[in-house]
Write an enzyme that holds these catalytic residues in place. Structure first.
Site, mmCIF file in Angstrom:
data_model
loop_
_atom_site.group_PDB
_atom_site.id
_atom_site.type_symbol
_atom_site.label_atom_id
_atom_site.label_comp_id
_atom_site.label_asym_id
_atom_site.label_seq_id
_atom_site.Cartn_x
_atom_site.Cartn_y
_atom_site.Cartn_z
ATOM 1 N N ILE A 13 0.841 -1.205 0.000
ATOM 2 C CA ILE A 13 0.000 0.000 0.000
ATOM 3 C C ILE A 13 0.874 1.253 0.000
ATOM 4 C CG2 ILE A 13 -1.722 1.309 1.326
ATOM 5 C CD1 ILE A 13 -2.747 -1.461 2.346
ATOM 6 N N THR A 37 12.139 -4.681 5.050
ATOM 7 C CA THR A 37 11.993 -6.061 5.518
ATOM 8 C C THR A 37 11.731 -6.912 4.278
ATOM 9 O OG1 THR A 37 9.595 -5.963 5.698
ATOM 10 C CG2 THR A 37 10.872 -5.205 7.626
ATOM 11 N N ASP A 60 14.546 2.306 10.389
ATOM 12 C CA ASP A 60 13.559 1.605 11.205
ATOM 13 C C ASP A 60 12.763 2.629 12.017
ATOM 14 O OD1 ASP A 60 12.341 0.038 13.266
ATOM 15 O OD2 ASP A 60 13.881 -1.505 12.977
ATOM 16 N N THR A 131 -6.402 -0.888 10.059
ATOM 17 C CA THR A 131 -7.104 -1.997 9.425
ATOM 18 C C THR A 131 -8.465 -2.254 10.066
ATOM 19 O OG1 THR A 131 -7.016 -4.400 9.161
ATOM 20 C CG2 THR A 131 -5.778 -3.512 10.984
ATOM 21 N N ASP A 132 -9.362 -2.882 9.305
ATOM 22 C CA ASP A 132 -10.661 -3.269 9.871
ATOM 23 C C ASP A 132 -10.528 -4.430 10.859
ATOM 24 O OD1 ASP A 132 -10.103 -5.306 8.063
ATOM 25 O OD2 ASP A 132 -12.028 -5.186 6.994
ATOM 26 N N GLU A 133 -9.359 -5.104 10.850
ATOM 27 C CA GLU A 133 -9.216 -6.281 11.725
ATOM 28 C C GLU A 133 -9.261 -5.919 13.204
ATOM 29 O OE1 GLU A 133 -6.435 -9.291 10.752
ATOM 30 O OE2 GLU A 133 -6.693 -9.035 8.603
ATOM 31 N N TYR A 156 -1.427 -9.839 15.155
ATOM 32 C CA TYR A 156 -1.378 -8.716 14.208
ATOM 33 C C TYR A 156 -2.449 -7.681 14.547
ATOM 34 C CZ TYR A 156 -2.604 -5.987 10.065
ATOM 35 O OH TYR A 156 -2.940 -4.954 9.219
ATOM 36 N N LYS A 160 -2.182 -3.768 15.900
ATOM 37 C CA LYS A 160 -2.734 -2.606 15.196
ATOM 38 C C LYS A 160 -3.746 -1.881 16.099
ATOM 39 C CE LYS A 160 -2.160 -1.364 11.525
ATOM 40 N NZ LYS A 160 -1.146 -0.459 10.908
ATOM 41 N N ASN A 186 -7.084 -5.139 0.924
ATOM 42 C CA ASN A 186 -6.675 -4.550 -0.364
ATOM 43 C C ASN A 186 -6.176 -5.630 -1.314
ATOM 44 O OD1 ASN A 186 -5.333 -1.238 0.146
ATOM 45 N ND2 ASN A 186 -6.913 -2.248 1.345
ATOM 46 N N ASN A 255 -13.711 -16.916 0.684
ATOM 47 C CA ASN A 255 -12.405 -17.208 0.079
ATOM 48 C C ASN A 255 -12.540 -18.192 -1.079
ATOM 49 O OD1 ASN A 255 -11.193 -15.538 1.950
ATOM 50 N ND2 ASN A 255 -10.786 -17.212 3.393
HETATM 51 P P1 NAD Z 1 3.389 -4.541 3.648
HETATM 52 O O1 NAD Z 1 3.777 -5.638 4.572
HETATM 53 O O2 NAD Z 1 3.265 -4.805 2.198
HETATM 54 O O3 NAD Z 1 4.417 -3.336 3.793
HETATM 55 C C1 NAD Z 1 4.905 -2.894 5.025
HETATM 56 C C2 NAD Z 1 6.130 -2.019 4.767
HETATM 57 O O4 NAD Z 1 6.609 -1.547 6.046
HETATM 58 C C3 NAD Z 1 7.294 -2.760 4.111
HETATM 59 O O5 NAD Z 1 7.844 -1.981 3.072
HETATM 60 C C4 NAD Z 1 8.288 -2.944 5.243
HETATM 61 O O6 NAD Z 1 9.633 -3.000 4.801
HETATM 62 C C5 NAD Z 1 8.014 -1.717 6.097
HETATM 63 N N1 NAD Z 1 8.399 -1.909 7.498
HETATM 64 C C6 NAD Z 1 8.103 -2.959 8.298
HETATM 65 N N2 NAD Z 1 8.646 -2.773 9.524
HETATM 66 C C7 NAD Z 1 9.260 -1.566 9.488
HETATM 67 C C8 NAD Z 1 9.984 -0.812 10.451
HETATM 68 N N3 NAD Z 1 10.179 -1.269 11.692
HETATM 69 N N4 NAD Z 1 10.469 0.405 10.092
HETATM 70 C C9 NAD Z 1 10.300 0.866 8.819
HETATM 71 N N5 NAD Z 1 9.633 0.180 7.873
HETATM 72 C C10 NAD Z 1 9.113 -1.011 8.197
HETATM 73 O O7 NAD Z 1 2.052 -3.954 4.249
HETATM 74 P P2 NAD Z 1 0.758 -3.375 3.497
HETATM 75 O O8 NAD Z 1 -0.139 -4.496 3.167
HETATM 76 O O9 NAD Z 1 1.183 -2.443 2.453
HETATM 77 O O10 NAD Z 1 0.100 -2.574 4.694
HETATM 78 C C11 NAD Z 1 0.457 -1.222 4.938
HETATM 79 C C12 NAD Z 1 -0.363 -0.684 6.099
HETATM 80 O O11 NAD Z 1 -1.742 -0.748 5.778
HETATM 81 C C13 NAD Z 1 -0.188 -1.477 7.385
HETATM 82 O O12 NAD Z 1 -0.187 -0.574 8.450
HETATM 83 C C14 NAD Z 1 -1.402 -2.376 7.435
HETATM 84 O O13 NAD Z 1 -1.747 -2.662 8.762
HETATM 85 C C15 NAD Z 1 -2.445 -1.493 6.765
HETATM 86 N N6 NAD Z 1 -3.544 -2.197 6.074
HETATM 87 C C16 NAD Z 1 -3.266 -3.166 5.157
HETATM 88 C C17 NAD Z 1 -4.325 -3.761 4.470
HETATM 89 C C18 NAD Z 1 -4.087 -4.826 3.416
HETATM 90 O O14 NAD Z 1 -5.042 -5.429 2.942
HETATM 91 N N7 NAD Z 1 -2.851 -5.082 3.000
HETATM 92 C C19 NAD Z 1 -5.641 -3.374 4.733
HETATM 93 C C20 NAD Z 1 -5.869 -2.392 5.693
HETATM 94 C C21 NAD Z 1 -4.811 -1.788 6.348
HETATM 95 O O1 DAU Z 2 -8.708 -6.759 6.538
HETATM 96 C C1 DAU Z 2 -7.524 -6.076 6.335
HETATM 97 C C2 DAU Z 2 -6.350 -7.013 6.465
HETATM 98 O O2 DAU Z 2 -6.358 -7.847 5.305
HETATM 99 C C3 DAU Z 2 -5.020 -6.295 6.606
HETATM 100 O O3 DAU Z 2 -5.010 -5.577 7.804
HETATM 101 C C4 DAU Z 2 -3.857 -7.286 6.594
HETATM 102 O O4 DAU Z 2 -2.628 -6.598 6.621
HETATM 103 C C5 DAU Z 2 -3.952 -8.103 5.330
HETATM 104 O O5 DAU Z 2 -2.926 -9.084 5.320
HETATM 105 C C6 DAU Z 2 -5.308 -8.786 5.211
HETATM 106 O O6 DAU Z 2 -5.467 -9.805 6.215
HETATM 107 P P1 DAU Z 2 -6.148 -11.235 5.895
HETATM 108 O O7 DAU Z 2 -5.675 -12.209 6.886
HETATM 109 O O8 DAU Z 2 -7.610 -11.084 5.697
HETATM 110 O O9 DAU Z 2 -5.489 -11.496 4.433
HETATM 111 P P2 DAU Z 2 -4.878 -12.816 3.774
HETATM 112 O O10 DAU Z 2 -4.658 -12.514 2.334
HETATM 113 O O11 DAU Z 2 -3.723 -13.354 4.559
HETATM 114 O O12 DAU Z 2 -6.055 -13.867 3.885
HETATM 115 C C7 DAU Z 2 -7.319 -13.603 3.272
HETATM 116 C C8 DAU Z 2 -8.229 -14.781 3.601
HETATM 117 O O13 DAU Z 2 -7.739 -15.952 2.918
HETATM 118 C C9 DAU Z 2 -8.239 -15.149 5.080
HETATM 119 O O14 DAU Z 2 -9.550 -15.581 5.421
HETATM 120 C C10 DAU Z 2 -7.267 -16.327 5.183
HETATM 121 C C11 DAU Z 2 -7.408 -16.995 3.841
HETATM 122 N N1 DAU Z 2 -6.195 -17.655 3.321
HETATM 123 C C12 DAU Z 2 -5.036 -16.949 3.292
HETATM 124 C C13 DAU Z 2 -3.879 -17.510 2.804
HETATM 125 C C14 DAU Z 2 -2.579 -16.734 2.807
HETATM 126 C C15 DAU Z 2 -6.260 -18.951 2.807
HETATM 127 O O15 DAU Z 2 -7.330 -19.581 2.792
HETATM 128 N N2 DAU Z 2 -5.108 -19.504 2.323
HETATM 129 C C16 DAU Z 2 -3.909 -18.849 2.301
HETATM 130 O O16 DAU Z 2 -2.883 -19.444 1.852
#
Ligand code: NAD
Ligand code: DAU
Length: 350
Positions: A13, A37, A60, A131-133, A156, A160, A186, A255
């Site tokens: 993101i 990372t 960091d 996050t919504d989690e 996690y 958050k 996302n 899923n």
């Molecule tokens: P991601 O894991 O793809 O990216 C995280 C980034 O943070 C990486 O570039 C990593 O190198 C950096 N990072 C980790 N630890 C660090 C540290 N100690 N100092 C500096 N940088 C560091 O994560 P994402 O999916 O892009 O999520 C970004 C944000 O959005 C997070 O806060 C996550 O909770 C939130 N979020 C994600 C989703 C989703 O679906 N992916 C949905 C809602 C909210």
């Molecule tokens: O809701 C927002 C969150 O969505 C973010 O805060 C998190 O950073 C992001 O990782 C994501 O969390 P989820 O746990 O929902 O995402 P994930 O893609 O890991 O899993 C989506 C769903 O699919 C979940 O119900 C678990 C399931 N799953 C996941 C994996 C990796 C499987 O069934 N098999 C898999 O191998």
């Protein structure tokens, strides 16, 4: 004119957010601090790395000395805080890394911003991306609103939730000008293939099993990543200080239905027989404490700030698959080395 510190800008993101701000606001100076990372990847930012208003710093967010130095040099007026450990499965095997970055890192950033701004809060913004989690798990009906009580259930989501509470504590106690948004799942380009959608795309390409946890009945509310960062842009510029906004796509999928849709579209795109990729679906041991359903009510964001998602899911997922098919080098780079080790640890015993 803002001077913005983006954290975690090399992640999924964060890279979309950094690209949007660097290109849409050439008058803003953007500094991206990222620890790089396993989830951080500078290849995600190749197209903007030489932009005159953009600087990358490897660092960091728990490093208070470095943060102070960056604030002193760049005189930030805003923070867009995206850095986090973000994968639920990894939080089950290594919870402390999540507490360190998500809780201590967020607190360190807040403390640094507060000390640097020192009460001169006009035109300052500390934007926390969450996050919504944090709201826990829904049953078959209902939605998360901004008033839903927090009930995080994984290391996690608990980390958050803690960070959200600390951000609000800095608002109430010190009047630090904070904004928070809580977004649903996302998807889109540059998504690391440990998460469900990119993992399945990668495995379909390579004819590998598609691991479905439990019965595949868990529900997630999917939003195209560019719609998420567009919402952050709107909230950053027009949202109210001290407020929280939920962001979501009104786009719920179990899923199993989602993975079948991926298989259907990929069979077409790869010229495979109808139903061929579905044969790769494999039910595996469920995730510990697996939340059943997430679904966001984003009415506040729509009514107060006029934001709506722009893409239908079928279109968004088609664009996403095309991106992965056209960027096989990116996929190859991120899945070499440590990824193999992670994959074996995570899936071989399931
Ligand atoms: P991601 O894991 O793809 O990216 C995280 C980034 O943070 C990486 O570039 C990593 O190198 C950096 N990072 C980790 N630890 C660090 C540290 N100690 N100092 C500096 N940088 C560091 O994560 P994402 O999916 O892009 O999520 C970004 C944000 O959005 C997070 O806060 C996550 O909770 C939130 N979020 C994600 C989703 C989703 O679906 N992916 C949905 C809602 C909210
Ligand atoms: O809701 C927002 C969150 O969505 C973010 O805060 C998190 O950073 C992001 O990782 C994501 O969390 P989820 O746990 O929902 O995402 P994930 O893609 O890991 O899993 C989506 C769903 O699919 C979940 O119900 C678990 C399931 N799953 C996941 C994996 C990796 C499987 O069934 N098999 C898999 O191998």
């Amino acid at each position: 004119m803002h001077k913005i510190l983006i954290t975690g800008g090399a992640g999924f993101i964060g890279s979309h957010l950094t690209r949007l701000f660097v290109t849409k606001y050439p008058d803003y100076n953007i500094v991206n601090i990222d620890k790089l990372t396993y989830a951080g990847n500078l290849e995600n930012l190749k197209d903007i790395e030489d932009a005159p208003n953009y600087t990358f710093v490897r660092g960091d967010i728990t490093d208070a000395g470095l943060l102070k130095e960056l604030f002193d040099i760049h005189q930030f007026t805003a923070v867009l805080h995206c850095a986090a450990e973000s994968h639920v499965d990894r939080s089950i095997t290594d919870p402390l890394a999540f507490i360190t970055t998500n809780v201590v890192g967020t607190a360190t950033l807040l403390h640094t911003a507060r000390q640097y701004w020192n009460g001169a809060y006009e035109n300052k913004i500390f934007y926390h991306i969450s996050t919504d989690e944090v709201y826990g798990s829904l049953g078959e009906t209902g939605f998360f609103t901004e008033e839903t009580a927090y009930d995080p259930r994984s290391p996690y989501s608990a980390s958050k939730a803690s960070s959200d509470h600390i951000v609000r504590a800095f608002y109430h106690t010190y009047h630090l000008p904070v904004k928070i948004s809580n977004c649903s799942n996302n998807y889109g380009p540059f998504h690391f293939p440990e998460k469900l959608i990119p993992l399945c795309i990668h495995n379909i390409i390579n004819n590998k099993p598609l691991p479905i946890y439990g019965k595949g009945e868990n529900v997630r509310d999917w939003l195209y990543v560019e719609d998420h960062v567009r919402a952050i842009d709107v909230i950053f510029h027009t949202g109210k200080v001290g407020e929280t906004y939920n962001i979501g796509g009104h786009n719920e999928w179990t899923n199993i239905a989602l993975v079948k849709e991926l298989c259907r579209q990929m069979d077409e795109k790869l010229g495979r027989d109808k139903g061929e990729s579905e044969k790769l679906i494999t039910y595996v041991k469920d995730r510990a404490g697996h939340d059943l359903r997430y679904a966001i009510d984003a009415t506040k964001l729509k009514d107060q700030l006029g934001w709506l998602p722009s893409l239908q899911f079928e279109e968004g997922i088609s664009k996403t698959i095309d991106w992965y098919l056209n960027n096989s080098e990116w996929l190859q780079h991120v899945t070499s080395g440590n990824y193999q080790h992670y994959y074996e640890q995570q899936y071989d015993k399931r």
